[in-house]
Design a protein around this motif. Structure first.
Motif, mmCIF file in Angstrom:
data_model
loop_
_atom_site.group_PDB
_atom_site.id
_atom_site.type_symbol
_atom_site.label_atom_id
_atom_site.label_comp_id
_atom_site.label_asym_id
_atom_site.label_seq_id
_atom_site.Cartn_x
_atom_site.Cartn_y
_atom_site.Cartn_z
ATOM 1 N N PRO A 1 32.563 24.045 33.749
ATOM 2 C CA PRO A 1 34.000 23.965 33.453
ATOM 3 C C PRO A 1 34.853 24.167 34.709
ATOM 4 N N PHE A 2 34.397 25.040 35.590
ATOM 5 C CA PHE A 2 35.014 25.224 36.903
ATOM 6 C C PHE A 2 33.884 25.348 37.918
ATOM 7 N N GLN A 3 34.192 25.100 39.186
ATOM 8 C CA GLN A 3 33.162 25.262 40.213
ATOM 9 C C GLN A 3 33.052 26.721 40.647
ATOM 10 N N VAL A 4 34.208 27.386 40.691
ATOM 11 C CA VAL A 4 34.246 28.736 41.255
ATOM 12 C C VAL A 4 34.833 29.719 40.246
ATOM 13 N N HIS A 5 34.180 30.863 40.135
ATOM 14 C CA HIS A 5 34.704 31.975 39.334
ATOM 15 C C HIS A 5 35.126 33.054 40.339
ATOM 16 N N LEU A 6 36.417 33.181 40.527
ATOM 17 C CA LEU A 6 36.951 34.122 41.520
ATOM 18 C C LEU A 6 37.249 35.466 40.853
ATOM 19 N N ILE A 7 36.742 36.535 41.493
ATOM 20 C CA ILE A 7 36.943 37.882 40.940
ATOM 21 C C ILE A 7 37.497 38.787 42.035
ATOM 22 N N HIS A 8 38.516 39.573 41.695
ATOM 23 C CA HIS A 8 38.919 40.626 42.634
ATOM 24 C C HIS A 8 38.687 41.962 41.947
ATOM 25 N N ALA B 1 45.449 49.968 48.091
ATOM 26 C CA ALA B 1 44.374 49.026 48.416
ATOM 27 C C ALA B 1 44.202 48.006 47.295
ATOM 28 N N THR B 2 44.299 48.491 46.104
ATOM 29 C CA THR B 2 44.150 47.623 44.944
ATOM 30 C C THR B 2 45.145 46.478 44.947
ATOM 31 N N SER B 3 46.382 46.811 45.203
ATOM 32 C CA SER B 3 47.362 45.734 45.145
ATOM 33 C C SER B 3 47.151 44.787 46.320
ATOM 34 N N GLU B 4 46.664 45.275 47.422
ATOM 35 C CA GLU B 4 46.362 44.373 48.528
ATOM 36 C C GLU B 4 45.242 43.394 48.172
ATOM 37 N N VAL B 5 44.208 43.916 47.534
ATOM 38 C CA VAL B 5 43.084 43.073 47.121
ATOM 39 C C VAL B 5 43.573 41.957 46.212
ATOM 40 N N ARG B 6 44.446 42.320 45.301
ATOM 41 C CA ARG B 6 44.985 41.334 44.384
ATOM 42 C C ARG B 6 45.774 40.262 45.137
ATOM 43 N N GLU B 7 46.536 40.708 46.144
ATOM 44 C CA GLU B 7 47.309 39.739 46.928
ATOM 45 C C GLU B 7 46.386 38.777 47.678
ATOM 46 N N ILE B 8 45.319 39.333 48.240
ATOM 47 C CA ILE B 8 44.363 38.479 48.962
ATOM 48 C C ILE B 8 43.724 37.480 48.000
ATOM 49 N N ALA B 9 43.352 37.976 46.817
ATOM 50 C CA ALA B 9 42.736 37.092 45.814
ATOM 51 C C ALA B 9 43.689 35.960 45.453
ATOM 52 N N ARG C 1 42.541 39.773 35.838
ATOM 53 C CA ARG C 1 42.853 40.982 35.059
ATOM 54 C C ARG C 1 42.803 42.222 35.964
ATOM 55 N N GLY C 2 43.718 43.143 35.716
ATOM 56 C CA GLY C 2 43.810 44.333 36.549
ATOM 57 C C GLY C 2 43.192 45.560 35.912
ATOM 58 N N ASN C 3 43.032 45.546 34.607
ATOM 59 C CA ASN C 3 42.625 46.761 33.901
ATOM 60 C C ASN C 3 41.200 46.658 33.358
ATOM 61 N N VAL C 4 40.366 45.949 34.101
ATOM 62 C CA VAL C 4 39.017 45.681 33.612
ATOM 63 C C VAL C 4 38.025 46.082 34.699
ATOM 64 N N ILE D 1 36.154 39.424 45.750
ATOM 65 C CA ILE D 1 36.985 40.031 46.794
ATOM 66 C C ILE D 1 37.247 41.470 46.376
ATOM 67 N N SER D 2 36.885 42.408 47.275
ATOM 68 C CA SER D 2 37.162 43.810 46.962
ATOM 69 C C SER D 2 37.417 44.540 48.269
ATOM 70 N N SER D 3 37.772 45.815 48.185
ATOM 71 C CA SER D 3 38.010 46.553 49.424
ATOM 72 C C SER D 3 36.716 46.650 50.229
ATOM 73 N N LYS D 4 35.592 46.597 49.537
ATOM 74 C CA LYS D 4 34.299 46.657 50.229
ATOM 75 C C LYS D 4 34.012 45.403 51.051
ATOM 76 N N THR D 5 34.505 44.243 50.577
ATOM 77 C CA THR D 5 34.175 43.004 51.289
ATOM 78 C C THR D 5 35.029 42.834 52.544
ATOM 79 N N GLU D 6 35.971 43.762 52.718
ATOM 80 C CA GLU D 6 36.888 43.714 53.866
ATOM 81 C C GLU D 6 37.503 42.325 54.047
ATOM 82 N N GLU D 7 37.402 41.747 55.231
ATOM 83 C CA GLU D 7 38.063 40.446 55.392
ATOM 84 C C GLU D 7 37.175 39.283 54.925
ATOM 85 N N LYS D 8 36.005 39.627 54.367
ATOM 86 C CA LYS D 8 35.101 38.572 53.903
ATOM 87 C C LYS D 8 35.128 38.408 52.385
ATOM 88 N N ILE D 9 34.368 37.460 51.936
ATOM 89 C CA ILE D 9 34.284 37.176 50.498
ATOM 90 C C ILE D 9 32.807 37.151 50.118
#
Lengths: 592, 592
Positions: free
Chosen positions: A482-489, A506-514, A533-536, A556-564
């Motif tokens: 249905p989609f090629q990519v499932h993106l998760i932050h 940090a959380t809101s930054e991750v969301r912005e990057i996503a 989703r933010g509350n999951v 994408i998370s704070s752990k992945t830093e500038e990578k994915i």
């Protein structure tokens, strides 16, 4: 390109934990739980946004295949005028599976399961000459089968979209080329869809014609039971599989017939026990009644079973039922468990029409035994031609695993799902319908020679799931995902709360990057589902991604830093890539 | 990309000279003659390869618009379970136009004209919270209308593919935003399709809800009669148009009622003649009977006519018929041509339920005259409130050209084709259907507020032809043309024969060049139809190209030498261009 992207929070039809009550098939459970389908009434489904995306991709690949083969798309109305089906007498041959409806003017229509009559009706509106032939017309349209029972999910539906194609030819040779071309195109279409198909000789049901083939995907979920030889040189559906009858005591001299007392039960086994003779030497007699009320007595070697489909074709019946004990006694004047072909035509009631049909296996035995048309009387040493005859003799036996093909190779039994089929129709329709002609080189009107070709889209979708899944969910092949990519932050309200205020930033930054990545992927034309989703929790997001089964998961998370984090649904390990590497990999994977 | 190109010699469905017998619309004639459609039964059409290409492009543009607006595609079964339609009581309100069908298990289905119940049924299978709202679900699916009469061609069909969308909202305000968004998206979709639409207030038929708008393309072929003001500030369908009642003799003192001898005929004009008073001073009384057998007496100022649609809404009836003379005499105990609202409730039969409905125009006159419920008796000086009363008072008058809008601007009458519509549904469905709720912020279940939005694809196709054609044929706008380029090579057997052997060589060279150009265009992704016939005159090829209406005609002949003749269907002059120039022009024209 809004249609290529989707935020999970906005998606209609999210994953759920419960399973449909009646689910016995994994495709049914997974498509339901992952939010691809919902049932309307038994055998009729809603396709949700995820479902329709997959359905559309299957349609697109099918269309591309048909176009490549030079077929041309048309579309017929869904309501077929009933008079067309009467022209070919299919209103009676289809029997129960046909639904009809009247409009306010009492004009009657059929909800078609296939559209042969409609296509002939369309084609005869034109002056077709030999120069116009051959051509192949296909459509995608809703088909209806009034099945007695449905199976959960999309594997046996009462309503579904079928790609049905109909080809028209001046000669049989020309048709055979198209049949071969469709065979190859179908194989390629299913290949592109990720399905390995076996092409199996099969029964044509109510379609008509002389031969046809099913495209079957091997699967335990399938309803198609078929036999193949080890080398694959022969593959045939149980309903039509041809096999060798082994010779038994054909060298034996014919002995005189003998009528004997036989106080026994009515089973074959009772006969074996009483006489101490092998099962194969016994004659099996099975009485049927067809849709016109004709009695059909099928006789066969005792160790074989009658194949009702083969029998129906041989006697040209549309429906068979077993004769009742009462009918055996009162119409045939025989006795259940003691029927015999010997002299049977002399004892039946005057008004009874009886057709005796013998399987060729009766020529492999001598001095057979069986009933004598009277209770507790058996006859020994019956021999075909000398003691009894048939009105029709042919192949009416059911194949089984281990039997030998006509080439002498043993059968292996397999189960599979029929995803497509191709039919020789010959003159079946053009002979029955008026003006179903073309004008030949000499100006003479001749009926055209036809074939037809079908693929059920929803069933194909379910079959892909039957083949491509694991214990976590669906594993879509890229071509139909249905989609090629499932993106998760990661880093929602939940984890932020645990870690305190600094993590919240940090959380809101991750969301912005996503969000940036999401937009970038959109610009690049990548089809992406973003679990925004933010509350999951991370675990929940991962489980949903696995259940839905999109080929590539990007985290994408704070752990992945500038990578994915790049993880393919088919693999267990993941990699950390730069955004640029992600884009490069995605573009190198894109097909078409 | 085989699907983008076509050789005319292979095309199924070529041009023909004759016209369908019943053709009254130019779109019907042209789509038939040019090989886009064929009729199956009245109101049901086959789409031929050219037709389906246009239909698909309209679908694609519609889909892009819906996706852009954030709507999500789903699909429902074609057979709707009848119990859903019973839940909203639409089985009775739709009346004759609904077709029903039973399956072998006697389960009853409806062939739907719209799918409100289905979408509510789908949505209520989910736990919808305020966070999920709003959303808009759309589908492309076959719709059925059991119309009494069809019009030739694709303008009024009994079966057609509709894009129908249904939106779900927490509040009316939220809905209004979506309604506005759909209004704009529809305008843009039709714009892309080459259609200038006027948005017209209209009646909601059996859909329900409080208001709705039609998207109308002005055309003499249209069935929608509507009124607009010169500045376009108001546009409304005849069925709903609101207008000012001008004041007549309201200043006059009320005179005493007088019953007089009235030997006259039964028309309004007979009353005018007998009494020598103006038509507007007469009371017009029209008796109707609704689907429940209720009698409805509509009373209105003599110079106005009753608008049955407005009347039905006011009295909440689904169907109206005129009362018969017999009913007027035996049930109402009055006399045809002499009905009067004065004292009517006292004279009717006991078992009769009569609703008197007055148009507001009766407040603009004093001392009205009319019948006295007895043959050849009239009454003079009747005044509302003093002498007669109504059960319901409101707007039941039919608008006409020249009447003033509520803002005081005169009406201009126009005709047009309805290509789309948008409906406020409000709580019409969610109030009637169980569990049609969402959970609000406080955890309380509330019904959702709905809207729906439709576009008929085949009708849109015919409308485009009504707008874009000339005396030679169709002139497709580029966005929906079946192909972009109609390639023609000249110098077939015919001209070669005239010119002799040397020309024959030239002919085959021309064909070779054409084939090269055809392949080159294919490589460039241009959709091209090549008239590859060899035995057809230039005149015939040009006439066919004009009839089919592809935007660009390219001609290659010995006269064009190394160049190609470029002619646009909308222009009369042509140009000679190099192959490179042709490619450049084509790529600069490509949209998307």
């Amino acid at each position: 390109m809004r249609g290529r992207i989707m935020r999970y929070s906005k998606l209609f039809g999210k994953t759920i934990k419960d399973t449909p009550k009646d689910a016995i098939l994994v495709s049914h459970t997974l498509l339901y739980r992952a939010g691809f389908i919902r049932e309307s009434t038994a055998g009729r489904y809603y396709l949700l946004p995820l479902g329709i995306r997959v359905h559309d991709k299957i349609k697109k690949i099918t269309k591309e295949g048909m176009d490549k083969a030079g077929a041309q798309e048309v579309v017929t109305p869904i309501l077929h005028p009933k008079y067309l089906w009467e022209e070919t007498n299919r209103t009676s041959s289809v029997g129960f599976e046909l639904m009809t409806i009247k409009d306010r003017n009492k004009f009657e229509f059929v909800l078609g399961g296939t559209a042969e009559e409609m296509l002939v009706d369309l084609v005869r509106k034109f002056q077709i000459s030999y120069k116009d032939l051959p051509f192949n017309l296909y459509q995608f349209s809703s088909k209806f089968r009034d099945e007695m029972r449905t199976r959960g999910g999309l594997l046996r539906l009462r309503e579904f979209v079928m790609k049905d194609a109909y080809s028209f030819h001046a000669t049989e040779e020309e048709f055979k080329k198209e049949y071969q071309s469709m065979w190859e195109i179908y194989t390629r279409i299913f290949d592109r869809l990720g399905l390995k198909t076996i092409v199996v000789e099969s029964d044509n049901g109510y379609i008509g014609g002389e031969y046809c083939h099913e495209f079957v995907v091997e699967s335990e979920a399938g309803e198609s039971k078929f036999f193949t030889t080890k080398d694959g040189s022969y593959a045939a559906h149980e309903e039509v599989a041809k096999f060798q009858r082994d010779q038994k005591n054909v060298g034996e001299a014919e002995k005189p017939v003998q009528e004997v007392e036989a106080v026994r039960g009515t089973t074959m086994e009772d006969g074996v026990k009483l006489h101490g003779l092998p099962l194969w030497q016994q004659i099996k007699d099975v009485l049927f009644v067809d849709e016109k009320g004709r009695f059909i007595l099928a006789i066969i070697r005792g160790d074989y079973e009658v194949n009702e489909i083969k029998l129906m074709h041989l006697v040209k019946a549309y429906q068979l039922r077993h004769g009742t004990d009462e009918e055996i006694r009162q119409k045939i004047n025989s006795e259940p468990g003691f029927i015999s072909p010997v002299g049977i035509k002399e004892i039946i009631e005057k008004d009874v029409k009886l057709v005796v049909v013998a399987d060729t296996s009766l020529r492999t035995i001598k001095n057979a035994y069986g009933g004598a048309n009277k209770k507790h009387k058996d006859r020994l040493n019956m021999n075909i031609d000398r003691d009894y005859a048939s009105d029709l003799e042919g192949d009416i036996a059911l194949a089984k695993e281990g039997y030998l093909s006509l080439e002498g190779k043993p059968f292996f039994a397999k189960k599979g799902i029929e995803v497509g089929n191709i039919f020789q129709l010959g003159f079946h329709y053009s002979a029955k319908m008026h003006d179903a002609n073309f004008v030949d080189e000499k100006g003479k009107a001749k009926p055209y020679y036809m074939g037809c070709y079908g693929i059920g889209l929803a069933r194909t979708m379910a079959t892909i799931v039957e083949v491509y899944h694991d214990d976590k969910g669906i594993v879509w092949p890229e071509a139909v995902a249905p989609f090629q990519v499932h993106l998760i932050h990661l880093g929602g309200v939940h984890s932020a709360r645990l870690a305190g205020a600094s993590a919240k930033r940090a959380t809101s930054e991750v969301r912005e990057i996503a969000e940036e990545v999401y937009k970038k992927l959109q610009e690049e034309g990548v089809e992406v589902l973003w679990d925004d989703r933010g509350n999951v929790s991370a675990g929940e997001k991962f489980a949903d991604a696995d259940l839905i089964g999109i080929p590539i998961r990007l985290v994408i998370s704070s752990k992945t830093e500038e990578k994915i984090e790049w993880k393919e649904r088919t693999k267990s390990e993941s990699e950390l890539l730069t955004p640029l590497q992600v884009l490069q990999r995605l573009s190198s994977r894109t097909e078409d």
